[in-house]
Motif scaffolding. Structure first.
Motif, PDB file in Angstrom:
ATOM      1  N   CYS A 193       0.825  -1.435  -0.451  1.00 57.40           N
ATOM      2  CA  CYS A 193      -0.152  -0.317   0.052  1.00 57.40           C
ATOM      3  C   CYS A 193       1.078   1.412  -0.095  1.00 57.40           C
ATOM      4  O   CYS A 193       1.927   1.613   1.187  1.00 57.40           O
ATOM      5  CB  CYS A 193      -1.175  -0.197   0.791  1.00 57.40           C
ATOM      6  N   ARG A 194       0.819   2.014  -0.781  1.00 56.42           N
ATOM      7  CA  ARG A 194       1.382   3.147  -1.274  1.00 56.42           C
ATOM      8  C   ARG A 194       0.542   4.343   0.930  1.00 56.42           C
ATOM      9  O   ARG A 194      -0.535   4.349   0.021  1.00 56.42           O
ATOM     10  CB  ARG A 194       0.864   4.242  -1.895  1.00 56.42           C
ATOM     11  N   VAL A 195       1.729   4.701   1.618  1.00 58.25           N
ATOM     12  CA  VAL A 195       1.102   5.426   2.440  1.00 58.25           C
ATOM     13  C   VAL A 195       1.420   6.624   2.468  1.00 58.25           C
ATOM     14  O   VAL A 195       1.098   7.769   3.748  1.00 58.25           O
ATOM     15  CB  VAL A 195       1.373   4.806   3.650  1.00 58.25           C
ATOM     16  N   LYS A 205       2.912  -6.258   7.185  1.00 55.95           N
ATOM     17  CA  LYS A 205       5.091  -5.846   8.889  1.00 55.95           C
ATOM     18  C   LYS A 205       4.558  -3.908   9.906  1.00 55.95           C
ATOM     19  O   LYS A 205       5.365  -3.644   9.902  1.00 55.95           O
ATOM     20  CB  LYS A 205       5.921  -5.171   7.406  1.00 55.95           C
ATOM     21  N   ILE A 206       3.530  -4.404   9.851  1.00 55.76           N
ATOM     22  CA  ILE A 206       2.935  -2.754  10.668  1.00 55.76           C
ATOM     23  C   ILE A 206       2.818  -3.481  12.202  1.00 55.76           C
ATOM     24  O   ILE A 206       2.284  -4.844  12.582  1.00 55.76           O
ATOM     25  CB  ILE A 206       1.259  -2.490  10.118  1.00 55.76           C
ATOM     26  N   HIS A 212      -1.328   9.587  12.814  1.00 51.99           N
ATOM     27  CA  HIS A 212      -0.652   9.161  11.369  1.00 51.99           C
ATOM     28  C   HIS A 212       1.043   8.578  11.195  1.00 51.99           C
ATOM     29  O   HIS A 212       1.225   8.508  10.474  1.00 51.99           O
ATOM     30  CB  HIS A 212      -0.979  10.891  10.316  1.00 51.99           C
ATOM     31  N   VAL A 213       1.437   7.684  11.671  1.00 48.54           N
ATOM     32  CA  VAL A 213       2.725   6.706  12.230  1.00 48.54           C
ATOM     33  C   VAL A 213       2.475   5.931  11.857  1.00 48.54           C
ATOM     34  O   VAL A 213       2.390   5.024  13.220  1.00 48.54           O
ATOM     35  CB  VAL A 213       3.713   7.682  12.260  1.00 48.54           C
ATOM     36  N   ASN A 221       9.442   4.208  10.925  1.00 54.75           N
ATOM     37  CA  ASN A 221       8.417   4.992  11.247  1.00 54.75           C
ATOM     38  C   ASN A 221       8.564   5.012  10.110  1.00 54.75           C
ATOM     39  O   ASN A 221       9.219   6.509   9.390  1.00 54.75           O
ATOM     40  CB  ASN A 221       8.732   5.883  12.574  1.00 54.75           C
ATOM     41  N   ILE A 222       6.662   5.118   9.282  1.00 55.81           N
ATOM     42  CA  ILE A 222       7.031   5.525   8.200  1.00 55.81           C
ATOM     43  C   ILE A 222       5.120   6.466   8.463  1.00 55.81           C
ATOM     44  O   ILE A 222       4.177   6.331   9.076  1.00 55.81           O
ATOM     45  CB  ILE A 222       6.343   4.527   7.319  1.00 55.81           C
TER      46      ILE A 222
END
Length: 239
Positions: A193-195, A205-206, A212-213, A221-222
């Motif tokens: 998924c593009r985040v 993999k979350i 919102h991170v 952290n993305i």
């Protein structure tokens, strides 16, 4: 013996005849038909759901072989047969079993059939163990090499101007290209998924999401970009 039901798709009669001759030499191959173009191929597949393998030419009128693989949902296994070497990377990114350059010798064809037999045998074993889960590997070009990436092992992908870095469980691979190119390659995988404008992640993999991170399994952290939030949270709810 397991028979591999195959098709020939080529707009040149001589090329068709060569492949018919080669196929006749292998008891494992069962030729089901010959198509002159992609339109005939699609019509054939809509009526015959049990084709295992297509010997597919690339440069054909109106729709190319690689275009067919991109637009047709869950095509059979593909062995490309072509006079053009420059499409090899695209072909392997589509998980083609092999890429045969014309004129095709019987010896080279034999090696391709062996690959097909092994590949389809492994896929059948995998299907029985994984309830039909399809092969999710693909290839990228890095440092003049084609590197195989298992999509299920991806953690995240980062875009860096004219480069893309793929972070997996075992390695990091740098590729010359853009996230748009990667998007085309992986768009059929609903867990990629593009985040953010600069990041794709593997939703499997979350670790957790906070303010919102996204925190991933490798401790990275993305941020979730504002314009991507609705779609990201929609997918997270599905999971």
């Amino acid at each position: 013996m397991m028979k591999i039901k195959c098709l020939i798709v080529d707009d040149e009669k001589l090329a068709q005849e060569v492949l018919v001759h080669h196929i006749s030499k292998f008891e494992i191959l069962q030729l089901e038909g010959i198509c002159n173009n992609v339109f005939e191929l699609i019509s054939f597949l809509n009526k015959n759901k049990d084709i295992d393998l297509i010997f597919l030419d690339i440069k054909m009128p109106e729709i190319s072989g690689t275009d067919f693989v991109s637009i047709f949902n869950h095509p059979p296994a593909i062995i490309y047969t072509t006079a053009y070497h420059q499409y090899a990377l695209e072909a392997f990114n589509q998980n083609a079993i092999d890429y045969l350059l014309k004129p095709i010798s019987l010896d080279r064809f034999s090696k391709s059939v062996q690959k097909a037999s092994q590949n389809l045998g492994k896929n059948q074993q995998s299907n029985s163990m994984m309830n039909g889960k399809e092969d999710e590997s693909f290839y990228v070009k890095s440092d003049k090499r084609l590197v195989k990436i298992n999509a299920s092992e991806l953690i995240y992908i980062e875009g860096m101007r004219n480069y893309v870095c793929l972070y997996t469980e075992s390695s990091n691979v740098m590729v010359h290209g853009t996230l748009t190119t990667i998007d085309e390659t992986l768009k059929h995988l609903n867990y990629i998924c593009r985040v953010h404008k600069s990041f794709f992640i593997n939703l499997n993999k979350i670790n957790y999401v906070e303010q919102h991170v996204i925190s991933l399994t490798n401790k990275k952290n993305i941020p979730i970009g504002l314009s991507y939030r609705d779609e990201v949270y929609k997918k997270l709810k599905i999971m």
